[in-house]
Write an enzyme that holds these catalytic residues in place. Structure first.
Site, PDB file in Angstrom:
ATOM      1  N   HIS A 140     -21.068 -17.972  12.588  1.00  0.00           N
ATOM      2  CA  HIS A 140     -20.027 -18.802  12.532  1.00  0.00           C
ATOM      3  C   HIS A 140     -18.465 -17.863  12.740  1.00  0.00           C
ATOM      4  CE1 HIS A 140     -20.587 -17.141   8.331  1.00  0.00           C
ATOM      5  NE2 HIS A 140     -18.973 -16.808   8.303  1.00  0.00           N
TER       6      HIS A 140
ATOM      7  N   CYS B 278     -25.315 -22.401  10.662  1.00  0.00           N
ATOM      8  CA  CYS B 278     -25.815 -22.139   9.241  1.00  0.00           C
ATOM      9  C   CYS B 278     -26.493 -22.976   8.631  1.00  0.00           C
ATOM     10  CB  CYS B 278     -24.411 -21.549   8.784  1.00  0.00           C
ATOM     11  SG  CYS B 278     -24.760 -20.463   7.513  1.00  0.00           S
TER      12      CYS B 278
END
Lengths: 457, 250
Positions: B193, B93
């Protein structure tokens, strides 16, 4: 331009829909009337709120808003007729439904979702707003914590001129709002004996002004505490209402000195955990602004019964089920801490759902420090739509895979947990929000508790 | 064998349970008789070539990312040297974004990147949020990787750059190219994630094998597979979620 129906007609139509929803067993009808009203007349909420002779008060926070609001209600409702969304429907539609539910209400008292707060405040024009805390929670719904804090700041700046903003000074992002507010009341805790180290992945640990890590004299719950920036000197604001000399009595209760500018009283709160001391102090601060006396505040807090699913105890046959809502890392850590302080149970049922109201992103379960609790448990039943994910979390947290039972069906998991609990024993159930509602429905269907919307009435 | 992990900015970048990724690497290494040593690397702490077998950069919120971005960008050379030395890298991310050339925010302010991945990221209207499933091929092996994404940035890979995978369901790098993540040798970056590794144990093993290759100075070792019964179940549920409610490519 569409001409709105007369308000009484709109009210009748929307209320009818709520009754239909209950008759059709679609739930408590806690949001439908508000939604209907919205369709009939988007400005009806403003008009309904404006009819309340004593105005409205709003409560928001990531954690504790339902409990804090219920405490304020307990304090003021003997004297004042309330419109209160006590069933937890805390979006605009829930507030509208609560406004509809009671003729003759004098004061509106609403818990409001963090994301919905700016809009509700714009429509309801509250006389008081109580802001408890901001923790990372449901990032998939509201985006980042900073965005919520920014929107709150704009909301505070636009409150009615005479409105008061009650803030938790122990939360840097929330306490900072006192500087924006025209009139602010700040509450917090002062008892470094209860300080803990900042948890892993603490939020808001960087100075709101300059970005330097805060130094904590004491951190009480997550990042809530007595902080100071070593670089720019930004410190926790001066507290107007303080909880001091806090004693925690295991899973049963807590007591503390509630210190206000005018009086100090000892409170024995029938709820465990430091986080509930925060809730009670915030509730006292708001109730005081609503005109409650010291006696009313003490009596209300001491007579408080837990809001549904928040350390709620339900007798199920000869066993007791204790329901502790867990929905984000900060709340989970406090539940773990409280359970450990009370002598941890040998077994627990942990339920993870991933509906919108739970958060579709379940990564937060990795940021809860389950390990100290796991180390004391003999076994755990994991359940809910993401039960497998929870099982993986516990096993990678060092828990023996053979002691994890995977029962995705919630009712089956509850029964398994009860089966593992000896007669006269207690079963601790730690569910996310929709899992909590579903489990409560199961015990209600079996006749052990009332539906949440009746409790709420 | 000891595997040394340099975990960059664990106090700043930890928003999507990056700790979960570390727990998975540690346990899966231990089950193969290896020891994972995680060394936090804060702002200003140097990375020396050869020090680390694996570098890890997680995700943070905008504020935290802005606080560490200049420090990360200043590591351009030391990171490139570590990778040239054969170290592995995993970025998730925000870490993935900041290892590109730059991240340009909504107001047009540009955060410099470390230039490890051949991409650029620009914040778009609306966040790309939801369950996501991608199809990966790493060194001839094919797997699906399931995760959750939540990013405002749209990441554009340079022409010819290798993505980590192709989007099966969800948005991926930018919601339109069909690419997700980026791979450069032993370095991979991704938006996924959830956390990434617990429900994708094969990817965890791939990362560990790359790190072991650096630690031993030889080829990535073969691993005995683990039963992974719970991990597979978690993966299947997450994959079903991506099909049912993942973002749709434009």
């Amino acid at each position: 331009m569409r001409v709105p129906l007369p308000l009484p007609l709109e009210i009748a139509l929307a209320r009818g829909a709520g009754r239909l929803s209950r008759l059709a067993r679609r739930g408590g009808g806690t949001t439908i009337p508000g939604k209907i009203l919205w369709l009939l007349d988007p400005r009806a909420i403003e008009r309904l709120a404006a009819r309340l002779p004593l105005g409205s008060a709003l409560v928001s926070a990531t954690n504790g808003k339902t409990t804090t609001t219920a405490m304020v209600a307990e304090i003021v409702q003997r004297r004042v007729e309330l419109a209160h969304n006590s069933a937890g429907a805390n979006l605009v539609s829930g507030v509208a439904s609560a406004l509809l539910a009671r003729d003759g209400a004098q004061l509106g008292l609403f818990e409001v979702d963090e994301g919905a707060l700016p809009e509700v405040a714009r429509r309801v024009r509250p006389r008081a707003v109580c802001l408890g805390n901001l923790f990372r929670d449901q990032l998939d719904r509201w985006g980042e914590l900073e965005l919520v804090a920014d929107r709150w700041r704009a909301m505070v700046a636009e409150l009615p001129r005479d409105a008061v903003t009650v803030v938790n000074g122990d939360d840097p992002q929330v306490g900072y709002l006192a500087e924006t507010a025209r009139r602010a009341v700040v509450f917090g805790l002062d008892d470094p004996r209860h300080a803990t180290p900042l948890p892993h992945a603490a939020d808001s640990r960087w100075c709101v002004r300059c970005g330097t890590p805060y130094r904590y004299e004491a951190a009480y719950v997550g990042h809530l505490g007595d902080y100071a920036c070593p670089a720019c000197g930004h410190v926790r604001p001066a507290l107007d209402l303080v909880a001091r000399a806090i004693e925690l009595d295991g899973l049963e209760a807590s007591s503390f000195d509630l210190v206000t500018p005018d009086w100090t009283r000892r409170i024995r709160l029938p709820l465990p955990g430091l986080y509930n001391v925060y809730n009670a102090t915030g509730a006292a601060a708001l109730a005081r602004e609503l005109g409650a006396s010291a006696d009313e505040i003490v009596r209300g807090l001491e007579g408080f019964a837990p809001a549904f699913g928040r350390f709620e105890r339900i007798a199920v046959g000869d066993r007791e089920v204790v329901v502790l809502l867990v929905k984000n890392p900060a709340g989970g850590n406090e539940v773990v801490r409280t359970l450990l302080a009370g002598g941890p149970p040998p077994r627990a049922v942990v339920a993870l759902n991933d509906a919108i109201a739970d958060g579709q992103d379940v990564s937060w379960i990795w940021d809860v420090d389950w390990e100290p609790l796991l180390a004391r448990l003999e076994g755990v039943v994991v359940t809910g739509s993401r039960a497998a994910e929870l099982a993986v979390r516990f096993v990678y947290g060092g828990f023996d895979a053979s002691a994890v039972e995977l029962v995705p069906d919630l009712e089956g998991a509850l029964d398994r947990g009860l089966e593992l609990t000896p007669a006269g024993g207690r079963l601790f159930v730690l569910p996310t929000y929709t899992a909590m509602l579903a489990l409560r429905e199961v015990v209600t269907a079996r006749g052990f508790t009332r539906p949440y919307w009746e409790d709420a009435a | 064998m000891r595997i040394v992990v340099g975990h960059l900015y664990p106090e700043h970048l930890n928003i999507y349970a990056d700790r979960g990724n570390m727990a998975v690497l540690a346990r899966r290494a231990a089950l193969r008789g290896h020891e994972l040593e995680v060394r936090p690397l804060g702002v200003g702490e140097p990375i020396r070539p050869g020090d680390h077998d694996l570098l890890y950069v997680g995700g943070g919120q905008d504020r935290e990312q802005a606080l560490i971005a200049p420090d990360l960008a200043a590591r351009r050379r030391s990171l490139a040297e570590a990778l040239a030395d054969g170290a592995a890298l995993l970025a998730v991310c925000g870490g993935y974004q900041l290892l590109g050339r730059f991240y340009r925010g909504h107001q047009g302010a540009e955060l410099p990147g470390a230039g490890i991945f051949p991409h650029e990221t620009v914040a778009g209207q609306g966040r790309l949020i939801g369950d996501v499933l991608i199809a990966c091929e790493l060194d001839g092996e094919r797997w699906n990787v399931a995760g959750f994404e939540n990013h405002a940035g749209r990441t554009r890979l340079d022409a010819g750059a290798e993505p980590l995978g192709r989007v099966v369901a969800g948005f991926g790098n930018d919601g339109e190219s069909g690419f997700e993540g980026c791979r450069v040798g032993r370095a991979i970056g991704t938006y996924l994630h959830g956390p990434l590794l617990p429900r994708n144990p094969w990817l965890a093993d791939w990362v560990l094998r790359q790190a072991l290759a650096h630690a031993s100075g030889s080829e990535p070792p073969a691993f005995e597979p683990l039963p992974d019964v719970l991990e597979r179940q978690a993966h299947e549920v997450a994959a079903r979620r991506a099909y049912a409610r993942g973002g749709k490519l434009r």
